[in-house]
Design a protein around this motif. Structure first.
Motif, PDB file in Angstrom:
ATOM      1  N   SER A 181      -3.216  18.931  -7.753  1.00  0.00           N
ATOM      2  CA  SER A 181      -3.600  17.519  -8.515  1.00  0.00           C
ATOM      3  C   SER A 181      -4.875  17.871  -8.879  1.00  0.00           C
ATOM      4  O   SER A 181      -5.748  18.657  -8.869  1.00  0.00           O
TER       5      SER A 181
ATOM      6  N   GLN B  27      -0.608  14.850 -10.807  1.00  0.00           N
ATOM      7  CA  GLN B  27      -0.036  15.669 -10.076  1.00  0.00           C
ATOM      8  C   GLN B  27       0.765  16.540 -10.740  1.00  0.00           C
ATOM      9  O   GLN B  27       1.651  16.285 -11.707  1.00  0.00           O
TER      10      GLN B  27
ATOM     11  N   TRP C 291       1.108   3.499  -2.854  1.00  0.00           N
ATOM     12  CA  TRP C 291       0.786   4.184  -3.997  1.00  0.00           C
ATOM     13  C   TRP C 291      -0.844   4.595  -3.598  1.00  0.00           C
ATOM     14  O   TRP C 291      -1.153   5.334  -4.694  1.00  0.00           O
ATOM     15  N   ASP C 292      -1.338   4.145  -2.783  1.00  0.00           N
ATOM     16  CA  ASP C 292      -2.567   4.436  -2.673  1.00  0.00           C
ATOM     17  C   ASP C 292      -2.927   5.964  -2.809  1.00  0.00           C
ATOM     18  O   ASP C 292      -4.099   6.219  -3.363  1.00  0.00           O
ATOM     19  N   ASP C 293      -2.360   6.617  -2.221  1.00  0.00           N
ATOM     20  CA  ASP C 293      -2.698   8.112  -2.139  1.00  0.00           C
ATOM     21  C   ASP C 293      -2.038   9.153  -3.275  1.00  0.00           C
ATOM     22  O   ASP C 293      -2.095  10.350  -3.105  1.00  0.00           O
ATOM     23  N   GLN C 294      -1.723   8.416  -4.226  1.00  0.00           N
ATOM     24  CA  GLN C 294      -0.995   9.239  -5.393  1.00  0.00           C
ATOM     25  C   GLN C 294      -2.261   9.784  -6.161  1.00  0.00           C
ATOM     26  O   GLN C 294      -2.972   8.898  -6.923  1.00  0.00           O
TER      27      GLN C 294
ATOM     28  N   ASP D 242       0.912  -1.241  -0.004  1.00  0.00           N
ATOM     29  CA  ASP D 242       0.017  -0.106  -0.080  1.00  0.00           C
ATOM     30  C   ASP D 242       0.768   1.139  -0.016  1.00  0.00           C
ATOM     31  O   ASP D 242       0.819   2.024   0.839  1.00  0.00           O
TER      32      ASP D 242
END
Length: 629
Positions: free
Chosen positions: A371, A346, A339-342, A337
């Motif tokens: 973003s 951006q 890269w979940d907040d990418q 986990d």
């Protein structure tokens, strides 16, 4: 949290990987090892492939060790015809099949868990896009940093013109490390002693009349891309040079397209993301910083620099390139986990600085990360600004009739390039006359044009400029249109389009456009500061993005469409939006000789009287991607 460096590293160097045609490519394999015994671990791991024309040792070697310590098998390969690899080199043509075969070879090794990801910047991004057109079964993820889309549309050629960086590259990073040059010290010395500035200033290079003749395969591809402009030329349909033509059959795997607002591949990066995110089911991401070209940019990686050219952005502009790639691959190849907040998109919004002067003498342009979920951003209001008599730029549509401005375009005195989306406009530093042997590996490179944001005024080191030095806007062949000082901030993010309605008395000519953020005078910058944001060019015979050439009728008005590279910038209150129109930007683009003769190598030239129209019927304009406040 991304993988920790828990392993030792073992390396097997110059493993010869056989391609489908029997040619063997030299490949270094880095594997995780037991930290106590130093022996390779038995547990298969995901593999990362990095293919390069620049030699797989040295700084490339560090990539292999860095990822192997964190649980990846890393293969770094010399491209065909380069360094220790076999075969003949013709730029990009063999990369699709060679990349595909290497991915599948890696996946078949016992130490690989059947998953292969790809990494690489610039040329290393080209080769990723190239192999993706072949859809290798075991390709699982790609991190493509600063790569091309359609070499004819932009990057090799640009809207009909030639990007001269590839001639510079052929003399330096390309030809200087060609196999024949590495094997023959005399050939290497001949190339090492070339000052590319002299080559550019002395007019078109002729086949067989320069040091490139000593590496004939390099001379061949160099002249091919300089002289072949029609879409029907077989070269421009090769999957290694035109990925855009193969989007539908390309691999459907999670991909990051990363780039920079002052990169030489800005448009291509955004084009690839926009087209493939729509076509493919896998996750696709766009990441755009305020940097210049290259990860391994001397003296610091571009992601690790807070400045681009004469602009300072502050510490907030910095990103860790290795850690970013690691988080991506840990997620898609290891199931972590990380890269979940990418965000899907951006980008760095430039231009929120106070315009002060830093200790290094740069202008503090600053900015911040933003973003979005798609590209272009969904709330974009594409707003048209028209040029008017008296140098005015306004959203008001022209209502006058028969309004136009003319200037003389002399090919022998082109408008000089001052920074921007440049790369590989380089030459070797002066030779040490006291050394008999001076191999290229010991030579530093010098920038010819600058890259990034620059105040648009010439200086002593500007190629082709003569004293007295000063603003480009003072040239007689540069038309300048600007808004009044803005009453409030105006934010733009996204693609830019320009239409110049022009005519000429020549059978062919070029028109150029450059978008500028014009700072007002200040105590530290008493003459103000004209920040170049994006530029483009259109060669008359290829106007309208036509596939085949069509020369101009003197006196007839044509629309010359251009797409300056996308950007993200805030024009702050008190600034002016400025559009410069001319007919050259040298050496970023080759100069049109105005004769209608050969695309490159024309020995004749003529001065053209070019006219820009700005009336109700022919309303020259720029379309900006304005963001809501």
């Amino acid at each position: 949290m991304a993988s920790d460096p828990e392993y030792a590293v073992t390396a097997e160097l110059d493993v010869m990987v056989e391609m489908r045609d029997g040619v063997e490519l030299a490949t270094d394999i880095y594997r995780p090892a037991d930290p106590d015994t130093g022996e390779p671990i038995d547990d298969p791991k995901p593999a990362l492939l990095d293919r390069t024309p620049y030699g797989k040792r040295g700084r490339m070697e560090r990539h292999g060790e860095w990822f192997a310590k964190r649980g990846y098998v890393v293969a770094i390969q010399d491209c065909r015809g380069r360094f220790n690899s076999g075969g003949d080199y013709y730029i990009f043509v063999n990369e699709p099949e060679d990349g595909h075969d290497t991915v599948e070879w890696l996946a078949a090794q016992a130490y690989c868990d059947d998953q292969v990801g790809t990494i690489g910047t610039s040329y290393g991004a080209w080769v990723q896009n190239a192999l993706a057109t072949q859809d290798p079964p075991h390709l699982e993820a790609m991190f493509i940093n600063q790569g091309a889309a359609n070499g004819r549309k932009a990057t090799f050629r640009h809207n009909g013109t030639f990007e001269l960086r590839w001639l510079c590259w052929a003399y330096t990073l390309g030809g200087g490390f060609a196999k024949r040059a590495l094997e023959d010290s005399d050939v290497q010395r001949r190339l090492a002693n070339v000052d590319v500035r002299d080559v550019l200033e002395n007019g078109p290079v002729q086949p067989g009349q320069s040091p490139l003749r000593h590496i004939p395969d390099y001379e061949e591809w160099t002249f091919d891309i300089m002289t072949q402009g029609a879409a029907s030329d077989e070269l421009w349909q090769e999957p290694g040079l035109n990925f855009e033509a193969y989007y539908d059959e390309s691999a459907d795997v999670p991909t990051v397209y990363s780039g920079a607002w002052y990169d030489s591949y800005t448009k291509a990066t955004c084009d690839n993301f926009e087209a493939l995110a729509e076509r493919k089911d896998s996750d696709h991401y766009l990441l755009m910083g305020p940097w210049t070209h290259g990860w391994n940019t001397y003296p610091l990686p571009s992601w690790n620099k807070s400045y681009s050219g004469e602009l300072e952005f502050g510490e907030q502009a910095l990103r860790d390139y290795q850690e970013t790639r690691l988080r991506f691959f840990d997620h898609y190849l290891k199931g972590e986990d990380t890269w979940d907040d990418q965000p899907t998109v951006q980008y760095f919004q430039m231009g929120t600085g106070d315009g002060s002067q830093t200790r290094d003498g740069r202008l503090f342009h600053s900015g911040e990360w933003r973003s979005g979920e798609e590209w272009p951003l969904p709330d974009t209001e594409f707003t048209t600004y028209y040029i008017h008599e008296g140098g005015r730029l306004s959203t008001d549509e022209p209502i006058v009739e028969d309004a136009a401005t003319s200037y003389e375009f002399d090919p022998s005195d082109p408008v000089p390039t001052l920074g921007g989306n440049c790369s590989s406009y380089i030459t070797y530093e002066p030779r040490d006359e006291n050394l008999i042997e001076y191999p290229l590996a010991n030579r530093n490179l010098q920038d010819i044009t600058g890259r990034g944001g620059f105040d648009q005024r010439t200086r002593p080191d500007t190629l082709g400029a003569e004293s007295p030095y000063g603003p480009l806007e003072e040239r007689n062949d540069v038309l300048v249109y600007r808004t009044p000082p803005l009453e409030e901030d105006l934010e733009i993010t996204g693609p830019i389009r320009v239409s110049v309605f022009g005519s000429t008395d020549a059978p062919d000519t070029d028109f150029t456009a450059k978008l500028i953020d014009e700072y007002p005078p200040s105590e530290e910058f008493p003459n103000g500061f004209a920040v170049n944001l994006a530029d483009s060019i259109c060669r008359g015979r290829y106007r309208g993005y036509r596939d085949e050439p069509d020369l101009l009728e003197p006196g007839e008005v044509y629309e010359f469409e251009m797409e300056p590279y996308p950007t993200a910038n805030v024009f702050e209150a008190g600034h002016r939006i400025r559009l410069d129109i001319s007919s050259s930007n040298y050496p970023r683009f080759d100069v049109n000789h105005n004769t209608g003769g050969p695309l490159y190598g024309d020995r004749e030239s003529q001065i053209a009287t070019n006219t820009v129209h700005h009336d109700a019927e022919y309303a020259t304009h720029v379309e900006l991607p304005v963001q809501p406040r």
